[in-house]
Every structure is written in C-alpha cells, then in structure tokens.
Design an enzyme around this catalytic site. Structure first.
Site, PDB file in Angstrom:
ATOM      1  N   ASN A 230      -1.906 -16.204   5.429  1.00  0.00           N
ATOM      2  CA  ASN A 230      -1.662 -15.827   6.818  1.00  0.00           C
ATOM      3  C   ASN A 230      -2.758 -16.387   7.712  1.00  0.00           C
ATOM      4  O   ASN A 230      -3.842 -16.729   7.257  1.00  0.00           O
ATOM      5  CB  ASN A 230      -1.608 -14.309   6.965  1.00  0.00           C
ATOM      6  CG  ASN A 230      -2.995 -13.696   7.028  1.00  0.00           C
ATOM      7  OD1 ASN A 230      -3.692 -13.656   6.028  1.00  0.00           O
ATOM      8  ND2 ASN A 230      -3.429 -13.281   8.218  1.00  0.00           N
ATOM      9  N   SER A 263      -4.197 -13.172   2.093  1.00  0.00           N
ATOM     10  CA  SER A 263      -4.745 -13.077   3.451  1.00  0.00           C
ATOM     11  C   SER A 263      -5.800 -14.161   3.626  1.00  0.00           C
ATOM     12  O   SER A 263      -6.370 -14.653   2.645  1.00  0.00           O
ATOM     13  CB  SER A 263      -5.412 -11.710   3.641  1.00  0.00           C
ATOM     14  OG  SER A 263      -6.717 -11.724   3.062  1.00  0.00           O
ATOM     15  N   ASP A 264      -6.070 -14.534   4.872  1.00  0.00           N
ATOM     16  CA  ASP A 264      -7.242 -15.370   5.052  1.00  0.00           C
ATOM     17  C   ASP A 264      -8.459 -14.447   4.884  1.00  0.00           C
ATOM     18  O   ASP A 264      -8.353 -13.220   4.876  1.00  0.00           O
ATOM     19  CB  ASP A 264      -7.216 -16.059   6.428  1.00  0.00           C
ATOM     20  CG  ASP A 264      -8.094 -17.294   6.426  1.00  0.00           C
ATOM     21  OD1 ASP A 264      -7.896 -18.177   7.266  1.00  0.00           O
ATOM     22  OD2 ASP A 264      -9.005 -17.362   5.566  1.00  0.00           O
ATOM     23  N   TRP A 265      -9.624 -15.061   4.791  1.00  0.00           N
ATOM     24  CA  TRP A 265     -10.845 -14.332   4.443  1.00  0.00           C
ATOM     25  C   TRP A 265     -11.131 -13.200   5.441  1.00  0.00           C
ATOM     26  O   TRP A 265     -11.388 -13.457   6.610  1.00  0.00           O
ATOM     27  CB  TRP A 265     -12.011 -15.301   4.426  1.00  0.00           C
ATOM     28  CG  TRP A 265     -13.278 -14.779   3.835  1.00  0.00           C
ATOM     29  CD1 TRP A 265     -14.020 -13.722   4.262  1.00  0.00           C
ATOM     30  CD2 TRP A 265     -13.971 -15.290   2.689  1.00  0.00           C
ATOM     31  NE1 TRP A 265     -15.112 -13.538   3.472  1.00  0.00           N
ATOM     32  CE2 TRP A 265     -15.118 -14.484   2.498  1.00  0.00           C
ATOM     33  CE3 TRP A 265     -13.759 -16.333   1.809  1.00  0.00           C
ATOM     34  CZ2 TRP A 265     -16.025 -14.697   1.456  1.00  0.00           C
ATOM     35  CZ3 TRP A 265     -14.670 -16.553   0.774  1.00  0.00           C
ATOM     36  CH2 TRP A 265     -15.776 -15.735   0.603  1.00  0.00           C
TER      37      TRP A 265
END
Ligand code: GLC
Length: 707
Positions: A230, A263-265
C-alpha cells in the site's frame, strides 16, 4: 490440494500463531530477532534496518543469519511456519541495472525481463524470497524524488515495464529456488502528491485513479504478482492503508488479486499521525478490517490484534483470510517446502552483459548538431562534476551493488581513446588549469549530474534546473568556440531551458547502473547507436510542472496535446523534449499506415476482435539501429474528457541501414476502453485517430470507428 494444505495449517494454528504470520519485523539485533521468531511472533523479516533503506548507507547484510533464523522458525516456534525474507531489490542486487526510470527509456520489455531474471537469481542465492518491486507509481512530477523508482508518466508504459519486471523476478515457475516473489507498489496514487512533496496529500478523483493509476496494478495482477504494497498517501481524504474500498473491494474483489498486501514501512501506525486513528490499537483495527494483510515493521498488529479479536472489533475469520493469503504465497514460492537458502547457478558474466545492454538502451540522445559520434583519434576534454563520479551512477536504492565494479566516465574514455586524446578535469568551474588544456581541443564533453542522494525516497527538489555552476561552465566553454557534448547523469528529468542552447549534443545518461560510463563512451564514439526514448516529459523549467503528454481535450485555447493551449505568458508552452522522444545516429522514415478494418462493433471488440494497424519503417540513414515505434490513440468523442493522445502500443525493432520493416499494432477492448463516470470499464462507439511514430508527436495517422 494447495487449499487443503493451507487450510490444514490454519486449523492447527492458534490465534497468536496466526497473528504472528501478519507481523513483519525489520532486520535488527540478532538476539532480538531470534527471540521474536522463537515466540512465533514473526511471519516475515524485511532485510533492512531503517525505514528509508534506499537512502541510508546500510550495514552490509548478514545473509548467513537467515538460515539460522529460519531454523528457529521451523523447529522452535509454536506453529513451525517458515519465514519469508523481503528486501528492496529495486534495480539490481550485486549486478546493478539502470534505475527504473532510466530502464523505462529502453522501452525494451524483453531485455528488462531477462535482466530482472538475472538479478532474481543473485538475490535468491543470498536468501531473498521477496522483493519490494516493481514500483508502478505513474509520476508526472520530477520534483518528486521517487519518480526515479518508477517507469515515468504513462500508465501503459508503466504497465508493460512492470509486467516485465514481475515476470523476470517470479520466473516461469514460482516454486523454483531462483524465483522471488515480486511486489507491485505503492498502491495507489502515491506519485500524485501535491508539489511532488513526498508523503503529501494526493487529491485524486475516482475517474483519474482508475484511468491513470490503476492500469499498471491491473496489469500486475494479470501477471500474477505475488504481493502488493500500500502507499503512504491518502486518496481524497482517506489513507489507503485504512481503505477497505481500495485494498479489498477494488484490488481483491474487482481485480481478483490473490496474493497478500504488505503495508509500507510503518503505514499502519502512521494512521495516528494522519489523525484517523486515535491510537495504535485503532490503527490496527482499521487496517485489519480493510484487509491490509501484513504489517511492516511497526508492530501494530502483533501488539493489538489479539485484543481486537477478543473484543470482536476484528473477526477471527478476517484474520484467517489474511493469514491464508500469506501462507498461500509462502506455498506458491516453495518456501513451506524449501525454506532454506538454495544457492543458484549464477552466470555473472551474463548478468553483467545484460546490465550493459540495459544501460546502452537507456541512454537518450536528445540533441545532436551533427557532432556525434566522434572519432577516437580526436583530442577531447572532459570536464564537470561527473567526470570521475562512480557511486551516483548506480543510483538510489542500490543496497548490494559493488561500486568497485563501476568505471567513471574519465576511466571509460581514457581506457578507450588513450590519455593523449582525453584531457580531464573534475572542476565545475573554468579554472586556469582547464583553460590551459582546452585550447588544445575542439570538442568538450561536459559530464554533469545530480547525486543519487537527492533522488529517491523523501528526496524532493523545489526546482529541477541545472545548478548555476553547471550552467555557467557550459556557457563559458561554448563562449570559447568549443563543440559541447553534454552528458547528463540525473535520476529525474532536469530543466534545461537556460543551458540547452549552448549544448551541441545532449546525452541523457540518467543513473544507469554499473555500466553507465561505458555506455556513454560507446555511444559518444559510435560503437553503440543510441535508442533510448523519454519515459517522462522534460519540462523547460520547473514552472511548467505538471506537464505531461496525455492531457485531456480543453474547452479553449486550441486542441494541442500537452495542454499547450494553456500558455504561460513568460514561457513557451511546449516541453523542452516530449514523451517518447529520443534521437538515433540514423533516421527512420514512416510510411504506408493502414488499417485492415475501418470499423468494428463494441460487441465484436468485447469478444476479442481487434483493429490491426500496420506501418512501414525504413532506415534511411547510414547506421543500423533500433527504433521504438509508438502507437497512440485519440478518442474523438466520449462521455468523459479523454487524453488527446494515449500510448497504447510500442515495439522496439532493429533495422539495418537501407532496410525496412513492417510493424503491426492490435487495438482491442483493453486498449480502446476506459473507466467511465460509473467506474465501468467500457468502450463507447465513436471515432478514434490512431497515430504511429517515433514519439508522442507522431504525425502518421489513420481513423478507425467503433460502431
Ligand atoms: C520504504 C519505502 C518502500 C520500501 C519499504 C521497505 O519506506 O516506501 O518503497 O519498499 O520502505 O524498505
């Protein structure tokens, strides 16, 4: 079979075990990782120590530790499910390819696929199961540092390049040891951040979201991409991480994506910063209910999901669906059965050769007042801040590349033409020392560029003009009556308005990986005929941004694409160089455009019928070379405004001097349709002009009609 296997695993897992599979930790202290893995709290490890791994000088990755951690997961954790190791193998591993934006300039999907197949083997041999690439953000703003990580401004080119990268990484058989899971990112609309300011607001209508940003992800799903990441941004007020509509309804239900979303970080926890979650627990609840499957590095899921299920605000059936997807990908890529590192037979010679070919085809010849190629016996000077540069030629997001393998432009030229024929100076200023040498030469190669450190994540620029010193150097050298060959090593498009008139030839070399300098040398001396084409418009100046070719028809001021009707008083309305543009040392002549059928019905197109349009291309120059033949459509009448030109096909062909080739494009439902106001993908009856040529300003056209 696979379903039974995964369902069986799920049945034997406790809720804690399941939640552990949805937690990805970062690469941290070894003892800490051993502890968490042993506790069954880890499904994956991102092989990066910081949230901006593309920028930070990373400690050399200790790949040997991976098998040890895997053994703990298998033998000591409660569920005994193997870990999946992810790493940002964006455009290379030990062999470094051009940055993705540069590689897009090759318009060569076959070469791209082969090159990514090669780096997949290198990464898999180090224990990487999963890469966080390709980045499919369609970017129209070169101020945004991350434009270098994607494939430019066009949805179709981005889709085709993304598909090639995915097939390269994942190989023909995902269960093979040298196949690694790909990740289409950042879903969705990240590149639309206002002002090109990273992590910012992205105001995107449903219409634009679907017709501009969704197409590459649709192609990625059709190419069976294993995972999707995302994006950090919100879309029209709702953070993507918490949007069930975007993550579940569109991606999983409508497009049929069957892998898992990472998810992104920190994107889960960041909902608190975005003030749509009052705390980490609510952030975890929002994302889990949106079915964002795995949480990267912020620990929100592992910390809160158990309580949320106990409270009933997240259903265990939801958790089961998320874990099922993670286990499905671990199964699909053979990790459940072969969890340990398997050394692949790597042909480094072949990898390096592919990287060189990529660089050869990524460099774009933007201008040539008949001074290139030059003869190796001609005495030249090389000046500028990239004369001896090496590291930046590799580009941002180079985590495992070897700078030791990189030749500088100076080395490449001297090795080839000899130190008697190549005078060098790294200065960006016209010093007395340079002056002394310059009077001996007629041609000066000005090698300038931007550091990789001002490109990539969170490295945005408020202006993209060449630095003053570089412009001054070019002007001064031109004032000496020299022939100026500008070699520009920028990750993003640079604004050349002030300097371009003083350049007699312009080679856009980007950050094209290990072999940037050798490719520049080969092109300057005519060993390679350049074939790169711009994947992103080159503005004249920063003020023109956003400027992109696929601009909609306008109510006033003329019907020229690029929206050139909406002029600024203080600037020409056309770009410095248009999308798809790039010169060759030879010349290609287009003729005899023809369409087999003038009209086809909507129903026939829906059933797979296509318009077949052919054109002849003749190489009328003295050099053999490659040409990217481009096919654009122009919808002349529709229920919504449509771009005046849209790329819907390209073919890169090699034609010997004096020879000619026929190229055929097929245009069907996918190419002629668009998402309408009701978010239905459909074709509308009406006429289209089809343009075929060497860039988006193609003149040869034929009219087709959908009835
Ligand atoms: C970063 C980037 C993403 C990358 C991930 C892992 O923040 O946004 O593209 O894959 O974290 O390093």
């Amino acid at each position: 079979m696979v379903h039974d296997k995964i369902s069986g695993l799920l049945d034997r897992m406790s809720l804690e075990d399941k939640i552990g599979q949805l937690n990805q930790i970062c690469f941290k202290d070894a003892e800490q990782m051993r502890y968490e893995v042993r506790k069954g709290r880890v499904g994956s490890i991102v092989l990066a120590g910081t949230a901006t791994a593309g920028n930070d000088e990373q400690k050399k990755m200790n790949f040997d530790l991976l098998n040890e951690l895997q053994e703990i997961a298998l033998k000591e954790s409660p569920a005994g499910i193997p870990l999946i190791f992810g790493r940002d193998v964006i455009h290379g591993h030990h062999t470094v390819l051009p940055i993705p934006l540069a590689l897009a300039a090759s318009f060569n999907t076959e070469l791209t696929k082969a090159a990514y197949r090669a780096i997949a083997k290198e990464a898999a041999s180090d224990g990487v199961h999963w890469t966080f690439a390709p980045m499919l953000d369609v970017s129209r703003d070169p101020r945004w540092g991350r434009c270098i990580e994607g494939f430019g401004e066009d949805p179709y080119l981005t889709a085709k390049m993304g598909e090639a990268v995915i097939r390269g990484f994942q190989g023909e058989n995902s269960r093979k040891a040298d196949s690694i899971a790909a990740c289409a990112k950042h879903y969705i609309g990240y590149a639309a951040v206002e002002g090109g300011r990273d992590y910012g607001k992205a105001e995107i209508s449903e219409y634009t979201l679907r017709n501009n940003y969704l197409l590459p992800f649709k192609a990625a799903v059709n190419a069976e991409v294993a995972t999707v990441m995302n994006s950090f941004n919100e879309v029209s007020g709702q953070p993507v991480a918490a949007s069930r509509y975007i993550l579940h309804d569109v991606l999983k239900d409508e497009l049929g994506f069957d892998g898992f979303i990472i998810s992104d970080w920190g994107a889960v926890a960041q909902l608190v910063n975005q003030r749509v979650a009052k705390d980490r627990k609510e952030a975890a609840m929002l994302c889990a209910n949106a079915e964002l499957d795995m949480d990267m590095a912020d620990g929100c899921y592992i910390e809160n999901l158990y309580k949320l299920v106990e409270e009933g605000t997240v259903l265990e059936t939801t958790i089961d669906k998320m874990v099922y997807r993670v286990l499905y990908i671990k199964e699909k890529f053979g990790i459940l059965d072969n969890p340990y590192i398997c050394k692949c037979d790597i042909d480094y010679e072949s990898s390096l050769k592919l990287s060189k070919e990529c660089a050869d085809e990524s460099v774009v010849l933007l201008k040539n007042n008949d001074i290139l190629p030059i003869d190796k016996s001609e005495k030249i000077a090389i000046v500028g801040n990239f004369t001896h540069e090496k590291r930046s030629l590799l580009g941002s997001w180079t985590l495992d590349g070897d700078v030791g393998m990189v030749k500088s432009i100076a080395e490449a030229f001297v090795d080839y033409a000899g130190s008697n024929n190549v005078v060098l100076s790294q200065s960006e200023y016209l010093t007395d020392e340079i002056l002394f040498h310059l009077h001996k030469v007629d041609t000066v190669v000005i090698a300038i560029g931007e550091s990789h450190r001002v490109t990539g994540e969170n490295n945005c620029l408020s202006k993209i003009e060449l630095p003053e010193a570089q412009v001054e150097l070019i002007k001064q050298i031109k004032a000496l009556g020299k022939k100026v060959v500008a070699v520009l090593c920028f990750g993003r498009p640079a604004a050349l308005e002030e300097a371009e008139p003083y350049m007699d030839a312009v080679l856009y070399a980007w950050h094209s990986g290990t072999f940037t300098a050798l490719s520049v040398k080969d092109i300057v001396y005519g060993l390679i005929n350049p074939s790169g084409k711009l994947p992103m418009t080159m503005p004249r100046n920063t003020g023109q941004i956003p400027i992109y070719y696929n601009y909609p028809a306008m109510p006033r001021n003329g019907m020229s694409y690029y929206g050139t009707g909406s002029n600024y008083l203080d600037c020409m309305s056309t770009p410095m160089y248009p999308f798809g543009y790039g010169l060759s040392y030879t010349e290609f002549e287009y003729s005899d455009i023809n369409c087999e059928k003038d009209d086809i019905s909507v129903d026939e197109l829906r059933r797979g019928e296509k318009f077949r349009i052919s054109i002849m291309i003749k190489n009328i120059g003295k050099y053999s070379g490659k040409e990217t033949v481009q096919c654009y459509i122009s919808d002349l009448y529709a229920s919504m405004t449509r771009p005046l030109r849209e790329l819907k096909g390209f073919k890169k062909i090699f034609i010997e001097s004096g020879k000619k080739e026929k190229v055929i494009f097929e245009l069907g439902f996918e190419e002629l349709g668009f998402y309408n106001a009701n978010t239905e993908f459909n074709i509308e009856p009406g006429e289209f002009d089809v343009y075929i040529g060497k860039d988006c300003t193609a003149k040869s056209s034929v009219r087709i009609t959908v009835v």
